[in-house]
Each structure stands twice: as C-alpha cells, then as structure tokens.
Design an enzyme around this catalytic site. Sequence first.
Site, mmCIF file in Angstrom:
data_model
loop_
_atom_site.group_PDB
_atom_site.id
_atom_site.type_symbol
_atom_site.label_atom_id
_atom_site.label_comp_id
_atom_site.label_asym_id
_atom_site.label_seq_id
_atom_site.Cartn_x
_atom_site.Cartn_y
_atom_site.Cartn_z
ATOM 1 N N SER A 1 -5.748 -12.639 9.450
ATOM 2 C CA SER A 1 -4.621 -13.515 9.089
ATOM 3 C C SER A 1 -4.515 -13.606 7.569
ATOM 4 O O SER A 1 -5.496 -13.418 6.856
ATOM 5 C CB SER A 1 -4.791 -14.897 9.714
ATOM 6 N N ALA B 1 -13.063 -6.474 2.825
ATOM 7 C CA ALA B 1 -14.118 -7.404 3.272
ATOM 8 C C ALA B 1 -15.420 -7.246 2.491
ATOM 9 O O ALA B 1 -16.500 -7.489 3.010
ATOM 10 C CB ALA B 1 -14.370 -7.279 4.769
ATOM 11 N N CYS B 2 -15.316 -6.838 1.226
ATOM 12 C CA CYS B 2 -16.511 -6.741 0.371
ATOM 13 C C CYS B 2 -16.425 -7.705 -0.811
ATOM 14 O O CYS B 2 -17.107 -7.528 -1.814
ATOM 15 C CB CYS B 2 -16.700 -5.310 -0.121
ATOM 16 N N LYS C 1 0.823 -1.219 0.000
ATOM 17 C CA LYS C 1 0.000 0.000 0.000
ATOM 18 C C LYS C 1 0.857 1.270 0.000
ATOM 19 O O LYS C 1 0.484 2.270 -0.610
ATOM 20 C CB LYS C 1 -0.925 0.026 1.217
#
EC number: 4.1.1.32
Length: 606
Positions: free
Chosen positions: A385, A270-271, A227
């Site tokens: 994780s 998380a989408c 990132k």
Amino acid sequence: MTIRGLVGEAPTKNQEMLNWIEEAVELFQPESVVFCDGSEEEWNELAEQLVEHGTLIKLDEEAQPNSFLARSNPSDVARVESRTFICSKTEEDAGPTNNWMDPEQMRAEMREHFSGSMKGRRMYIVPFCMGPITDPSPKLGIEITDSPYVVMSMRIMTRMGKEALDKIGENGEFVKGLHSVGAPLEPGQEDSTWPCNDTKYITHFPEDREIWSYGSGYGGNAILAKKCYALRIASAMARDEGWMAEHMLILKLISPEDKAYYICAAFPSACGKTNLAMIQPTIPGWRAEVVGDDIAWLHFGEDGRLYAVNPENGFFGVAPGTNYASNPMAMKSMEPGNTLYTNVALTDDNNVWWESKEGEPQHLIDWLGNEWTPDSGNKAAHPNSRYCVPIEQCPVAAPEFNDPKGVPVSAILFGGRRADTVPLVTQARDWNHATFIGATLASGQTAAAAEAAVGSLRHDPMAMLPFIGYNAGDYLQHWIDMGNKGGDKMPEVFLVNWFRRGEDGRFLWPGFGENSRVLKWIIDRIEGRVEADETVVGYTARYEDIYTDGLKETEEDIREALSVNPADWERDLADNEEWLKFLGPKVPSEVWDEFQGLKDRVEAAK
C-alpha cells in the site's frame, strides 16, 4: 484543429501532438476529451467525481486535509514484471533481463486491446515535465489516460499541466505515453470503483521514446512518468545522450562545519531507501535534507563532476513500516494533507492506518473494504500500500530539488538486504570495481513486486533489474564508459549492508537514524581523514573509525557487522559467476576482470 470529444479549441498548436491525439481518439473512442491544466480546480473536480463514484474516500478534513483513500481491485496491487516488455527493434537490445516482443507485433496486439477501450469514458491528456520546470532543456512527456486517479497522482508526482504544455510549445520533443485501464463502458453499464482488466501489458518502445500501458490502474503500471519514463525510457535516452538514469535516492548531508555533501544510493525495494533518503542523523552537529527518494538522473556538469537531478515532484512510498520512529520526515510530509493513499486501512474516525503505524486500533475497514479487528488474522493494509505526497511538504526537503543544474555527487552507495557475508560498509577500489559491485548486487527477496518467492536471494544490478530499458550488458558498459569519461572526478562508491545478522538471528546494527554514523565514516574517507582495512571486497571500515558514542550495540556486534570472511565470499563467487554469464556476452571485460580480481584475492586469503 478540432478534436472529436474536446470542448473548444486545443490549447496547443503543436501539430505532431495534435495528430497523435487525433489518432489516439480514433483508436480509443472515448466519450469526451480534456486537456489537463494541473490546477487546483481540476484536482478538486476530479476528487469530487471520484468520491461520488466510490473510487476515493475523503478523509477527515482536520486530520488529513484534502486527502483521499483509494482501494484498488485485489488483482491490481503492484508492478507486474512478467507483463512488462521492452520492445526494442532487436531482441538483443532488450537483453536477457527484459521481456521482449517484436515492436510491430506488440503494437498490433496492443492496438486490438486499445481499440474502443475508452468507450463511455473520458480521455485525459496529461502534459508533464520531468525535473524542474525551469530547466532550459527539459525532458517532457504527455500521458493519455482514461484514469482520473492517474491524473491526480501525476499532479503530485510530476510538474504537470499548462506550464509543461507551454514548455513543449509548437515543436518541442516529448515522450508519448498511452494508458488505458481496459474497461470500456456500454451505455447504461454500471462502472466498477476500480476499473482494470485481467489482461495487462506495460510496454516500452525505447527507440521511439513511447510507452503503451493497458489493463492496470495501479502505481508504476499506470503513472507512466514514474518507472516507465524516469527509468526504462530515460535509461535508453541516457545511454544515447551520455548521462545516467538510476534507481537512486539523493541525500544532502551537512557536516558540523556546515559543509554540504550529496550522496546517491541504490537499494533494491524494501531495503530502507526511503528511510535513508529522509534520515535524521543521531550524531551531534550533522543534519540531512532530501533531494529525492527514488530516482536520480546523473549528468556531467561544466566542472566535469557528476550532478544529480530528481526527475520527480512527489514521494510514492510504501506505507507499512513507515512511522514516527522509522521515518519521522515521511510522516511529517503527510501531516499537511494533500495526500493520495492507496490500499491502506481506514479508521473509524476517517483517518488512515497501516501495519506499524502508531496506535493499536481495535476496529478498522481493511484495504479490501471489510471489517477488521486485531483478531482478523490478516493485514489491514496491503503490504505494497502507498502514500503519494508532494516533496515540498517534507520538512527537510532540500531547496536544491528545484534546481535544474542538480547537485554535485560526492558518493554513491549500493546496498542490499544481506543477513551475512556483506560488511556494514566498504569502499570500492575504483570506478570499475564499483561497477562490478553494482553489477553483482543481491538482496533477500521482498514482496514489493507482485511475483517471486519471499526469502530467496535475488540479484539486482544497481537496483535496476526491473528498470533497465536496454541490454544489461550494454548498461554495465555505459557505467564503465561514464567512469572513463569522468576520470578522477567521479564520485567515490561504497557498499553498505544495514541488515547483517548474528548467529542467533538478531540484527547486529541498529539501522535507521544510526546509519548517519556510517555516512560520517564515508565523508571521513572522502576527506582523507581515516584509513581503512584492505579486504577481499574493498576498503572496509575499522571499528575505531566508526563514531560509536551513545550506541547501545556492543563492540563485539559492531566488529562482527564490519567483518569480512573470505570463505563467505568464496561461496558467493559461483553465484556471481553464474549471474554474470546469465547477463550474456555484452558484459564488459572490465567487469569480468574485477570478478577475477575478487576470485584471486579470496584464493590468496585462504
């Protein structure tokens, strides 16, 4: 030129690099220095060393060849947004979405932390290339680190080693990354299996193209190519140079007629981004391959179209939730081994396990190193994780991922996790409208970052909120400018929502491989084969144009998933207005015009 602690001559004549390394040696005071060449011998040596040290556990060679499990310190498990800084020369350039500190002040503060922080440790010099090494004008970097775990991760995630160093050559430009776990060792002092420091900084100097990171050994805080470079620094470079660095997957979709379409998609964490990147279509005749699962660098090609390159060389995916039903291709990518796992559970036969992975183990060693049984009451693997695996091991890796020209983008998707309001699929009216949709993208809060309340709605423009390396208003202006430059050759943009729920709380749409039905509709729109309903939010799919053969869901549910209720959008208006005001005076007038347009359409629909 000799460098203190380096055995033999440095394998480069690049004077700028050598001077910088010499300064770093002076500052960090490592015991020894080594240039990483990216070879298999080097990997084996580092792995052996880390297994001996207790940082890595070697997994069963038959089940997981050449693969290892790392357990981090429990305080070092995710990106720390509150300790991430964009130290542009002026605070205005960092904007309201970033933490800012005066660059000179930050450098002085960090030099104090860096001073002697590698005592008793080896300094690794890690040259790497972002994107294909065959690119005639590649984006290069060097990370100086004291973490062998980072070196191993960089070998998977980037084109790392001698070839990259040769590409930099005697006077090539490169992004400079400094990283220390911040745990100096005094003579005779026992080392920890996961050295880190309670004090953490992840700092970026966009104008100087530099990254300084201290105190964390984890993922995106320490693997600086990810990132830090690929999004935060690259977004600043892209603004200056007329391209885009985006938090997007790149998917190759092949129709029954054998025509390839390339789709980029930006989803907050998380989408379902990785699942979509490696989707296996459930509808007859359609196939899909993956070019990238996380980051896309977009530039104009000679034909004026937008092309996408994946700057990464591996997948760094969240393990929990990944299984042969949700993402068979991610699972198959790990089958050949050569994978680095972090904070998953260990089975009794020296394999890995995490929540929702196949099998119901009765005994494990959890991510904290403790005995675990189904009655333990805690998760065996940490929710964040990871698996780190080479892209080339994915059975559906598109060969184009190694093409420096990139792939022409037909469509861009935005999507969040919304239980209500947002329909299954809608097409933006035009590029400016698309920029507004991206600017106001919101999702239910997830736990993939280390902080924030789970369940609250979080705005995440273009899924880039933690990654925009400059003022968010200027970033939106850059989107508008790119659209003006590309004109009618820009990709079509769509808003999707796989997560709409009925009144009883159940999902209305099955998701996963069935999302290929939505992708087919998107291609049908691009090819002009289907009409759409004009709604307050754009051109929304009609039920009869979605391919539903073989779907278990009822027509009623799918119609509800596609529905647009102006009253819901009216509720969102105040929230969106507040958000755009928060982004400040640099938000382009075009974005405010689109907001007003939505407001007017909602008012007219009452």
